[in-house]
Write an enzyme that holds these catalytic residues in place. Structure first.
Site, PDB file in Angstrom:
ATOM      1  N   GLU A  34      11.804  92.697  37.955  1.00 11.60           N
ATOM      2  CA  GLU A  34      12.551  91.799  38.852  1.00 11.60           C
ATOM      3  C   GLU A  34      11.867  91.800  40.203  1.00 11.60           C
ATOM      4  O   GLU A  34      11.167  92.747  40.535  1.00 11.60           O
ATOM      5  CB  GLU A  34      13.998  92.324  39.040  1.00 11.60           C
ATOM      6  CG  GLU A  34      14.816  92.326  37.768  1.00 11.60           C
ATOM      7  CD  GLU A  34      15.998  93.292  37.839  1.00 11.60           C
ATOM      8  OE1 GLU A  34      16.276  93.820  38.939  1.00 11.60           O
ATOM      9  OE2 GLU A  34      16.620  93.525  36.804  1.00 11.60           O
ATOM     10  N   LYS A  81      11.706  92.429  44.102  1.00 10.49           N
ATOM     11  CA  LYS A  81      12.417  93.337  45.008  1.00 10.49           C
ATOM     12  C   LYS A  81      12.835  92.502  46.214  1.00 10.49           C
ATOM     13  O   LYS A  81      12.013  92.131  47.044  1.00 10.49           O
ATOM     14  CB  LYS A  81      11.513  94.501  45.428  1.00 10.49           C
ATOM     15  CG  LYS A  81      12.243  95.536  46.255  1.00 10.49           C
ATOM     16  CD  LYS A  81      11.368  96.759  46.461  1.00 10.49           C
ATOM     17  CE  LYS A  81      12.141  97.907  47.072  1.00 10.49           C
ATOM     18  NZ  LYS A  81      12.781  97.608  48.337  1.00 10.49           N
ATOM     19  N   ARG A 111      25.518 100.545  50.796  1.00  8.82           N
ATOM     20  CA  ARG A 111      24.953 101.779  50.231  1.00  8.82           C
ATOM     21  C   ARG A 111      25.609 103.022  50.771  1.00  8.82           C
ATOM     22  O   ARG A 111      25.600 104.068  50.144  1.00  8.82           O
ATOM     23  CB  ARG A 111      23.463 101.830  50.551  1.00  8.82           C
ATOM     24  CG  ARG A 111      22.643 101.640  49.333  1.00  8.82           C
ATOM     25  CD  ARG A 111      21.215 101.824  49.657  1.00  8.82           C
ATOM     26  NE  ARG A 111      20.881 103.234  49.711  1.00  8.82           N
ATOM     27  CZ  ARG A 111      19.636 103.657  49.763  1.00  8.82           C
ATOM     28  NH1 ARG A 111      18.659 102.796  49.785  1.00  8.82           N
ATOM     29  NH2 ARG A 111      19.384 104.937  49.798  1.00  8.82           N
ATOM     30  N   ARG A 171      18.183 109.328  42.401  1.00 11.18           N
ATOM     31  CA  ARG A 171      16.880 108.682  42.495  1.00 11.18           C
ATOM     32  C   ARG A 171      16.065 109.181  41.327  1.00 11.18           C
ATOM     33  O   ARG A 171      15.640 110.323  41.303  1.00 11.18           O
ATOM     34  CB  ARG A 171      16.186 109.039  43.805  1.00 11.18           C
ATOM     35  CG  ARG A 171      14.921 108.229  44.054  1.00 11.18           C
ATOM     36  CD  ARG A 171      14.232 108.647  45.332  1.00 11.18           C
ATOM     37  NE  ARG A 171      15.062 108.434  46.512  1.00 11.18           N
ATOM     38  CZ  ARG A 171      15.289 107.241  47.068  1.00 11.18           C
ATOM     39  NH1 ARG A 171      14.751 106.168  46.556  1.00 11.18           N
ATOM     40  NH2 ARG A 171      16.051 107.132  48.131  1.00 11.18           N
ATOM     41  N   LYS A 206       9.790 101.192  42.110  1.00  9.33           N
ATOM     42  CA  LYS A 206       9.591 100.089  43.058  1.00  9.33           C
ATOM     43  C   LYS A 206       8.124 100.001  43.417  1.00  9.33           C
ATOM     44  O   LYS A 206       7.450 101.023  43.578  1.00  9.33           O
ATOM     45  CB  LYS A 206      10.464 100.274  44.296  1.00  9.33           C
ATOM     46  CG  LYS A 206      10.290 101.588  45.008  1.00  9.33           C
ATOM     47  CD  LYS A 206      11.285 101.753  46.149  1.00  9.33           C
ATOM     48  CE  LYS A 206      11.137 103.118  46.794  1.00  9.33           C
ATOM     49  NZ  LYS A 206      12.194 103.440  47.723  1.00  9.33           N
TER      50      LYS A 206
HETATM   51  P1  AMP Z   1      14.046 101.164  49.129  1.00  8.66           P
HETATM   52  O1  AMP Z   1      15.183 100.730  50.005  1.00  8.66           O
HETATM   53  O2  AMP Z   1      12.700 100.799  49.675  1.00  8.66           O
HETATM   54  O3  AMP Z   1      14.177 102.599  48.678  1.00  8.66           O
HETATM   55  O4  AMP Z   1      14.118 100.301  47.770  1.00  8.66           O
HETATM   56  C1  AMP Z   1      15.212 100.299  46.909  1.00  8.66           C
HETATM   57  C2  AMP Z   1      16.126  99.164  47.266  1.00  8.66           C
HETATM   58  O5  AMP Z   1      15.586  97.907  46.870  1.00  8.66           O
HETATM   59  C3  AMP Z   1      17.450  99.186  46.536  1.00  8.66           C
HETATM   60  O6  AMP Z   1      18.336 100.094  47.105  1.00  8.66           O
HETATM   61  C4  AMP Z   1      17.921  97.759  46.691  1.00  8.66           C
HETATM   62  O7  AMP Z   1      18.626  97.633  47.910  1.00  8.66           O
HETATM   63  C5  AMP Z   1      16.641  96.965  46.831  1.00  8.66           C
HETATM   64  N1  AMP Z   1      16.403  95.993  45.737  1.00  8.66           N
HETATM   65  C6  AMP Z   1      15.934  94.743  45.925  1.00  8.66           C
HETATM   66  N2  AMP Z   1      15.805  94.094  44.777  1.00  8.66           N
HETATM   67  C7  AMP Z   1      16.199  94.933  43.794  1.00  8.66           C
HETATM   68  C8  AMP Z   1      16.284  94.819  42.375  1.00  8.66           C
HETATM   69  N3  AMP Z   1      15.909  93.728  41.727  1.00  8.66           N
HETATM   70  N4  AMP Z   1      16.742  95.913  41.694  1.00  8.66           N
HETATM   71  C9  AMP Z   1      17.106  97.050  42.345  1.00  8.66           C
HETATM   72  N5  AMP Z   1      17.042  97.206  43.689  1.00  8.66           N
HETATM   73  C10 AMP Z   1      16.590  96.163  44.417  1.00  8.66           C
END
Ligand code: AMP
Length: 576
Positions: A233, A235, A255, A434, A440
């Site tokens: 998907e 991000k 969150r 986590r 990601k």
């Molecule tokens: P990070 O904030 O950099 O740790 O990245 C994880 C965050 O990406 C998640 O907590 C979501 O807020 C965001 N996110 C955006 N798109 C998606 C997706 N398709 N699936 C899961 N998380 C996503």
């Protein structure tokens, strides 16, 4: 309270995890159920249950003043004690006089903390806090202060508290963890464990559960090789939100498990049109209807920023910065908890939900605050796809090789998104964890989530604002500084942060203020270097603040292990 303070001292005094658990279990088993419930909550670092909206709203500056007054000491004496211990609770223990009597029983301490939270205005709050501290013996006051600052520093985490509950009541740890996850209330978990009824814990609508978190993938090759079958998907660059849809109520939780429904009123109606009894996971993004293919597209985080940090929004801002909810998971539907199902089943359920015809929601559901605040927005946006208007399914893609993933990654960046999420199709949903079931993939070499520990006035036109931030990562229970950054935020953000820091200064050294470690930043940098300047032994080269992360808790920032790993990686990559 006294037994609890003794137990805390003992727990803080041993580095061994198993011993900490044993000591806490012994305390819980020997206490009445209500005291044990209150203690479990406080020792997992919370004053109120995770699902509650209540917060204490007592800053370090207020505590500092009340301690000084209750102890009858000058600021200089308190500052000296603070410098000796580096902890306001320990400083309070040193300066407060010994008293007979001691603090009231724990359950009453809980009730007083509730009164503090409910009180309006700093003066009323200060009087109530002072009442509490004046009844306490110095050692009890030490832990009361630590509890109020939200930083116990005795090496306990909620996971250890769960282990102690299992041990105290002879319950399987998995049953305790599951009940705690479903209830979002460790005190309630204690009550069920004590009654041998953990199996009765049920997911409750309108009570958020923890979010599943992702781990970074190094590159497309690593992400592509991680799972036999993956769902890919985009991000999206917005804020994470859990949507709860009931019969006549809709809520969105951030969150940090805060209720943010009121900040996104245009999402209420399209969510309420889903079948009742649903919990979705997704991202709130700023939304533009003007995409090339006519379906609309998510905008980068910067566009959303104007909508954040508000309890309610003006009609003008609603029009200028519309948002959408991009759903990517479903945790509960049709009376069933879906978190133990593999992603392929959850994805199918989500698809079915969002393809279903819109329900006509009850009037109450679309008027969360009892008034029809935005009549023009109750109908789904006409040009957005699907029957649910601005509730949109995140597009799902597949990639069979690293090269295909690379191509999808470039496409995602082209669409203005942050990168990709690569998810194990066989993976369950792990709330609050986590793991490596979700990876990601982002462009930057690396970013770190850090917390601000100290601030200084800037130079030139910034000499009147606190614009230079020293920041830290976690090293176990401690925070260790890894760098200092001067730029990245807008003037308006710096001005806002200056006010906050002035109100949350823990120690004022004139040129530098140590501040409560609560402001989380995402920083980018060019390299990690060894350094004697910071206690961590590292410093960041060319650090720049990418953004404030009000959606992250200080407990969620990166650890020193990650800094070390990034340092080692740089060297591994160097040509020999
Ligand atoms: P990070 O904030 O950099 O740790 O990245 C994880 C965050 O990406 C998640 O907590 C979501 O807020 C965001 N996110 C955006 N798109 C998606 C997706 N398709 N699936 C899961 N998380 C996503």
């Amino acid at each position: 309270m006294q037994r609890l303070a003794d137990t805390c001292d003992a727990i803080g005094g041993t580095p061994r995890r198993s011993e900490k658990v044993r000591l806490l279990a012994e305390y819980l088993a020997g206490a009445g159920v209500e005291d044990a419930a209150a203690a479990a909550l406080l020792l997992s670092g919370r004053v109120f249950a995770a699902h509650e909206e209540t917060t204490l709203q007592v800053g370090g500056a207020l505590l500092w003043r009340v301690i000084g007054e209750a102890a009858g000491v000058t600021d200089t004496t308190l500052a000296a004690a603070y410098r000796r211990h580096g902890d306001l609770g320990a400083a309070a223990e040193e300066v407060l006089p010994a008293r007979r009597g001691g603090a009231p029983p724990l359950a009453l301490v809980g009730a007083q903390l509730r009164r503090v939270a409910a009180a309006r205005g700093p003066a009323t709050k200060a009087a109530l806090v002072r009442e509490l501290l004046e009844q306490a013996a110095p050692r009890e006051a030490k832990y009361l202060v630590k509890i109020m600052t939200g930083d116990l520093r005795i090496g306990l985490r909620e996971s250890l508290v769960e282990e102690a509950i299992a041990k105290a009541y002879g319950a399987p740890i998995a049953a305790v963890q599951r009940a705690d996850m479903l209830l979002g209330d460790v005190a309630e978990t204690v009550r069920l464990a004590a009654a041998g009824r953990l199996g009765e814990a049920r997911m409750r609508l309108m009570h958020p559960i923890g979010f599943m978190l992702a781990s970074p993938a190094e590159d497309a090759a690593e992400a592509a090789l991680s799972f036999p079958a993956a769902q890919v998907e985009d991000k999206y660059d917005g804020i994470r939100a859990q949507a709860h849809v009931g019969h006549d109520e809709v809520k969105l939780f951030s969150r940090t498990l805060d209720d943010v429904t009121g900040a996104f009123p245009e999402l209420t109606a399209p969510l309420a049109a889903l079948p009742a009894g649903v919990i979705l996971d997704g991202e709130i993004v700023a939304w533009s209807e003007q995409a090339d293919d006519g379906t609309g597209r998510a905008l980068p985080f910067a566009a959303l920023q104007r909508r954040l940090g508000r309890k309610s929004v003006s009609t003008a801002l609603l029009r200028e910065v519309p948002v959408a909810y991009v759903a990517f998971d479903v945790l509960y539907a049709g009376g069933r908890l879906l978190i133990d199902e593999p992603l392929r089943a959850r994805a199918a359920a989500l698809h079915a939900l969002l393809a279903a015809p819109a329900r006509t929601p009850s009037r109450r559901a679309v008027e969360p605050s009892g008034q029809l605040a935005f009549p023009g927005l109750v109908a789904p946006a006409p040009r957005a796809p699907g029957p649910h208007g601005r509730v949109i399914r995140a597009a799902v893609r597949r990639a069979a090789s690293a090269a295909e993933l690379e191509a999808l990654f470039e496409d995602a960046l082209g669409r203005g998104n942050e990168g990709l999420m690569v998810k194990d199709l066989d993976g369950v949903y792990t709330p609050g964890r986590r793991g490596r079931l979700w990876l990601k993939l982002k462009r930057e070499l690396a970013t770190l989530d850090v917390v601000v520990t100290a601030v200084e006035y800037g130079h030139g036109k910034r000499h009147e604002v606190l614009s230079d931030y020293t920041f830290a990562v976690r090293d176990g229970e401690r925070l260790v500084n890894v760098g200092k950054a001067y730029s990245g935020l807008t003037d308006a953000e710096i001005a806002g942060m200056t006010d906050w820091f002035l109100g949350h200064t823990a120690a004022d050294h004139g040129f530098l203020r140590e501040v409560e470690p609560r402001i989380v930043l995402e920083v980018a940098f060019n390299a990690v270097m060894r350094s004697d300047r910071h206690e961590s032994g590292y410093t960041l080269r060319f650090p720049r603040i990418l953004r404030l992360r009000p959606d992250k808790l200080p407990s969620e920032i990166d650890g020193i292990e990650r800094v070390r790993a990034l340092f080692d990686q740089q060297h591994a990559r160097r040509p020999r």
